[in-house]
Design a protein around this motif. Structure first.
Motif, short mmCIF file in Angstrom:
data_model
loop_
_atom_site.label_atom_id
_atom_site.label_comp_id
_atom_site.label_asym_id
_atom_site.label_seq_id
_atom_site.Cartn_x
_atom_site.Cartn_y
_atom_site.Cartn_z
N ALA A 85 0.84 -1.20 0.00
CA ALA A 85 0.00 0.00 0.00
C ALA A 85 0.87 1.25 0.00
O ALA A 85 0.61 2.19 -0.75
CB ALA A 85 -0.93 0.01 1.22
N GLY A 86 1.91 1.26 0.82
CA GLY A 86 2.80 2.41 0.87
C GLY A 86 3.53 2.63 -0.43
O GLY A 86 3.64 3.76 -0.92
N ILE A 87 4.03 1.56 -1.03
CA ILE A 87 4.72 1.66 -2.32
C ILE A 87 3.76 2.17 -3.39
O ILE A 87 4.12 3.03 -4.20
CB ILE A 87 5.35 0.31 -2.71
N THR A 88 2.54 1.67 -3.37
CA THR A 88 1.53 2.12 -4.33
C THR A 88 1.24 3.60 -4.14
O THR A 88 1.03 4.34 -5.11
CB THR A 88 0.24 1.29 -4.20
N ALA A 103 -5.94 1.79 -6.56
CA ALA A 103 -5.20 0.68 -5.93
C ALA A 103 -4.63 1.12 -4.59
O ALA A 103 -4.70 0.37 -3.61
CB ALA A 103 -4.08 0.21 -6.86
N TYR A 104 -4.09 2.33 -4.53
CA TYR A 104 -3.56 2.84 -3.26
C TYR A 104 -4.66 2.90 -2.21
O TYR A 104 -4.47 2.45 -1.07
CB TYR A 104 -2.93 4.23 -3.44
N PHE A 105 -5.81 3.45 -2.58
CA PHE A 105 -6.90 3.57 -1.62
C PHE A 105 -7.29 2.19 -1.07
O PHE A 105 -7.37 2.00 0.15
CB PHE A 105 -8.12 4.25 -2.27
N TRP A 106 -7.54 1.23 -1.97
CA TRP A 106 -8.01 -0.08 -1.52
C TRP A 106 -6.95 -0.86 -0.74
O TRP A 106 -7.26 -1.51 0.26
CB TRP A 106 -8.57 -0.89 -2.69
N LEU A 107 -5.70 -0.81 -1.18
CA LEU A 107 -4.64 -1.48 -0.43
C LEU A 107 -4.48 -0.87 0.96
O LEU A 107 -4.24 -1.58 1.94
CB LEU A 107 -3.32 -1.42 -1.18
N THR A 108 -4.62 0.44 1.06
CA THR A 108 -4.52 1.11 2.35
C THR A 108 -5.65 0.67 3.27
O THR A 108 -5.42 0.29 4.43
CB THR A 108 -4.54 2.64 2.17
N ARG A 152 -7.55 10.33 2.91
CA ARG A 152 -6.72 11.13 2.01
C ARG A 152 -6.60 10.44 0.64
O ARG A 152 -6.64 11.09 -0.39
CB ARG A 152 -5.33 11.36 2.60
N GLY A 153 -6.44 9.12 0.67
CA GLY A 153 -6.36 8.36 -0.59
C GLY A 153 -7.65 8.44 -1.38
O GLY A 153 -7.63 8.56 -2.61
N TYR A 154 -8.77 8.40 -0.68
CA TYR A 154 -10.07 8.51 -1.34
C TYR A 154 -10.23 9.89 -1.98
O TYR A 154 -10.67 10.01 -3.12
CB TYR A 154 -11.19 8.24 -0.34
N MET A 155 -9.86 10.93 -1.23
CA MET A 155 -9.95 12.29 -1.76
C MET A 155 -9.04 12.45 -2.98
O MET A 155 -9.44 13.05 -3.99
CB MET A 155 -9.56 13.31 -0.68
N PHE A 156 -7.83 11.91 -2.91
CA PHE A 156 -6.89 11.98 -4.02
C PHE A 156 -7.47 11.30 -5.26
O PHE A 156 -7.46 11.86 -6.37
CB PHE A 156 -5.57 11.32 -3.59
N GLN A 157 -7.99 10.11 -5.07
CA GLN A 157 -8.58 9.35 -6.17
C GLN A 157 -9.76 10.09 -6.77
O GLN A 157 -9.89 10.20 -8.00
CB GLN A 157 -9.00 7.97 -5.67
N LYS A 158 -10.62 10.64 -5.94
CA LYS A 158 -11.80 11.35 -6.43
C LYS A 158 -11.43 12.63 -7.17
O LYS A 158 -12.05 12.98 -8.17
CB LYS A 158 -12.77 11.68 -5.28
N ARG A 159 -10.41 13.35 -6.70
CA ARG A 159 -9.99 14.56 -7.40
C ARG A 159 -9.43 14.25 -8.78
O ARG A 159 -9.72 14.94 -9.75
CB ARG A 159 -8.94 15.33 -6.59
N ILE A 160 -8.66 13.17 -8.87
CA ILE A 160 -8.13 12.75 -10.17
C ILE A 160 -9.27 12.34 -11.08
O ILE A 160 -9.32 12.71 -12.26
CB ILE A 160 -7.11 11.61 -10.01
#
Length: 189
Positions: A85-88, A103-108, A152-160
């Motif tokens: 998750a961290g590497i992703t 992938a980052y969001f779900w692995l996290t 934070r990962g969810y927000m990042f994914q949604k903004r993209i």
């Protein structure tokens, strides 16, 4: 979405024609605001990813040691997932892609949830005070960081995703060249 919230609060500039739809900003300025928000989130994702990789590596080495000297430690597999998750996250902060951000969001979420459950469940195995305190603190830390980094990962994914859809690229893994011109990750060396 920060651009929309900014527009709701922004007063129209004096002597600037405002049709009431953009708060006095033109399309290029709005795009810049979106890119800056994604950039800010990407920097946070980069730091979160690095933090999780370092913590996971430390606990993975400890789990391997426990497996060699005692018996199988679930951390041998568990901390590989959290490290992934961290590497992703580090990759997502550089790639700015929709697929890698998901992938980052779900692995996290999955890695931190499993860590929390395993540590909370481990309190049942031994009733030594120090062990119970360690497991409760670890479960709380994995839960708290999972919620924070996952959000934070969810927000990042949604903004993209919103940026890609606004530019007619909803399924495109990589976004506009203008976005790629900006380096989102932090240069630490």
């Amino acid at each position: 979405w920060v651009g929309e919230r900014l527009l709701e609060r922004a007063e129209p500039m004096e002597d600037f024609p405002d049709d009431g739809l953009n708060g006095g900003y033109n399309e290029e300025e709005l795009e810049t605001i979106q890119i800056e928000e994604i950039s800010r989130l990407a920097r946070g994702i980069w730091y979160a990813g690095l933090f999780v990789v370092v913590v996971s590596a430390i606990f993975w080495v400890w789990a391997v040691y426990n497996t060699i000297t005692q018996s199988l430690d679930s951390g041998v597999l568990l901390f590989l997932v959290t490290a992934a998750a961290g590497i992703t996250g580090i990759v997502a902060s550089k790639k700015k892609g929709l697929c890698v951000s998901k992938a980052y969001f779900w692995l996290t979420v999955i890695g931190h949830a499993i860590s929390t459950i395993i540590y909370a469940g481990a309190t049942i195995l031994r009733h030594e005070t120090l062990w119970v305190v360690y497991c409760v603190v670890a479960a709380f830390c994995w839960l708290a960081t999972g919620i924070y980094f996952g959000r934070r990962g969810y927000m990042f994914q949604k903004r993209i995703e919103q940026f890609a859809e606004a530019h007619g690229q909803p399924d495109n893994a990589l976004l506009s060249p203008k976005m790629h011109d900006q380096d989102f990750a932090v240069d630490v060396l």
